[in-house]
Design a protein around this motif. Structure first.
Motif, short mmCIF file in Angstrom:
data_model
loop_
_atom_site.label_atom_id
_atom_site.label_comp_id
_atom_site.label_asym_id
_atom_site.label_seq_id
_atom_site.Cartn_x
_atom_site.Cartn_y
_atom_site.Cartn_z
N ARG A 36 0.85 -1.19 0.00
CA ARG A 36 0.00 0.00 0.00
C ARG A 36 0.88 1.24 0.00
O ARG A 36 1.95 1.24 0.59
N LYS A 37 0.40 2.28 -0.69
CA LYS A 37 1.10 3.56 -0.70
C LYS A 37 0.08 4.66 -0.45
O LYS A 37 -0.99 4.68 -1.05
N ASN A 38 0.40 5.58 0.45
CA ASN A 38 -0.45 6.73 0.74
C ASN A 38 0.28 8.00 0.35
O ASN A 38 1.44 8.20 0.72
N MET A 51 -4.50 9.94 -0.36
CA MET A 51 -4.73 9.04 -1.48
C MET A 51 -4.05 7.71 -1.21
O MET A 51 -2.84 7.64 -0.98
N SER A 52 -4.84 6.62 -1.19
CA SER A 52 -4.31 5.29 -0.98
C SER A 52 -4.21 4.56 -2.31
O SER A 52 -5.18 4.53 -3.07
N GLN A 53 -3.03 3.98 -2.58
CA GLN A 53 -2.80 3.31 -3.85
C GLN A 53 -2.41 1.85 -3.61
O GLN A 53 -1.82 1.51 -2.59
N TRP A 60 1.90 2.04 -9.31
CA TRP A 60 0.82 2.10 -8.33
C TRP A 60 -0.45 2.59 -9.02
O TRP A 60 -0.40 3.39 -9.93
N ALA A 61 -1.61 2.10 -8.52
CA ALA A 61 -2.90 2.52 -9.06
C ALA A 61 -3.76 3.04 -7.92
O ALA A 61 -3.76 2.48 -6.81
N ASP A 62 -4.51 4.12 -8.18
CA ASP A 62 -5.38 4.68 -7.17
C ASP A 62 -6.40 3.64 -6.71
O ASP A 62 -7.00 2.93 -7.53
N ALA A 63 -6.64 3.57 -5.39
CA ALA A 63 -7.58 2.61 -4.85
C ALA A 63 -8.63 3.28 -3.97
O ALA A 63 -9.83 3.05 -4.12
N ARG A 65 -9.45 7.08 -1.47
CA ARG A 65 -9.00 8.41 -1.09
C ARG A 65 -9.95 8.98 -0.04
O ARG A 65 -11.14 8.66 -0.03
N TRP A 84 -12.10 3.74 -5.76
CA TRP A 84 -11.99 3.77 -7.22
C TRP A 84 -12.42 2.43 -7.77
O TRP A 84 -11.89 1.39 -7.38
#
Length: 210
Positions: A36-38, A51-53, A60-63, A65, A84
């Motif tokens: 996970r990336k924020n 924004m959590s990806q 990375w893809a948006d997941a 927010r 998303w």
């Protein structure tokens, strides 16, 4: 087995003094794998988007927010979370709304809701009361299909504003509560002690040129 095993690793980056990103990885198959990336966005020194990806191959893809709104006094009034879809767009997920006591930062009401695809459904509310700017009562109402569950917490303080007792109660209906749990807190004054201080005391003093 008596040893520590890797599980999660979080790496942070900063933009000046504010948190810019958090990347979380999970240990699997002998290596760290992206989990996970924020990414955090600010305006006027306030966080306005988280924004959590999710990993999508090497990128990375948006997941998910969460966007935050504030009133003129800088108090958060809304946290709106969205997801998303497989091909977009952003759709509602859940939200938290906040109200305050006059011009203070004392939060008096928190309303939490989830999106059912057509409208917002209440999940729980927190209502707080204060005395001398200290929270004295918190009533939490949890909403389920066909019934509600109510919990109340009462808080007591000493003359210095230290919490000395809290009582959790369950609701029996009609404004009647029964005791569940109680916490009692005792305070003492802590000092700084050094057993070697006596050996370090100087026997004389003098003043030299600077």
């Amino acid at each position: 087995t008596g040893t520590w095993g890797n599980q999660f690793l979080s790496t942070m980056t900063y933009n000046g003094s504010v948190l810019a990103t958090t990347t979380t990885q999970m240990w699997a198959s002998g290596m760290w794998n992206n989990f996970r990336k924020n990414v955090y966005t600010y305006s006027g020194g306030r966080l306005i988007e988280d924004m959590s990806q999710a990993p999508a191959g090497p990128s990375w893809a948006d997941a998910e927010r969460t966007t935050y709104s504030y009133d003129g006094s800088g108090r958060m009034t809304l946290a709106l979370s969205e997801r998303w879809g497989a091909s977009g767009p952003w759709t509602n997920w859940y939200k938290s709304e906040y109200s305050y006591d006059g011009s203070t930062t004392n939060e008096t009401l928190e309303v939490n809701s989830t999106w059912d695809g057509a409208e917002w459904d209440l999940t729980y509310t927190d209502t707080s009361r204060y005395a001398a700017n200290l929270r004295s009562e918190l009533v939490s109402v949890y909403y389920y299909t066909g019934f509600e569950s109510v919990l109340r917490s009462l808080y007591y303080y000493d003359g210095n504003g230290n919490l000395i007792e809290d009582i959790e109660q369950g609701g029996a209906g009609g404004g009647v509560y029964f005791n569940n749990l109680r916490g009692v807190y005792v305070y003492t004054t802590a000092g700084i002690f050094d057993d070697d201080a006596a050996d370090a005391m100087p026997s004389s003093f003098s003043l030299s040129q600077n």
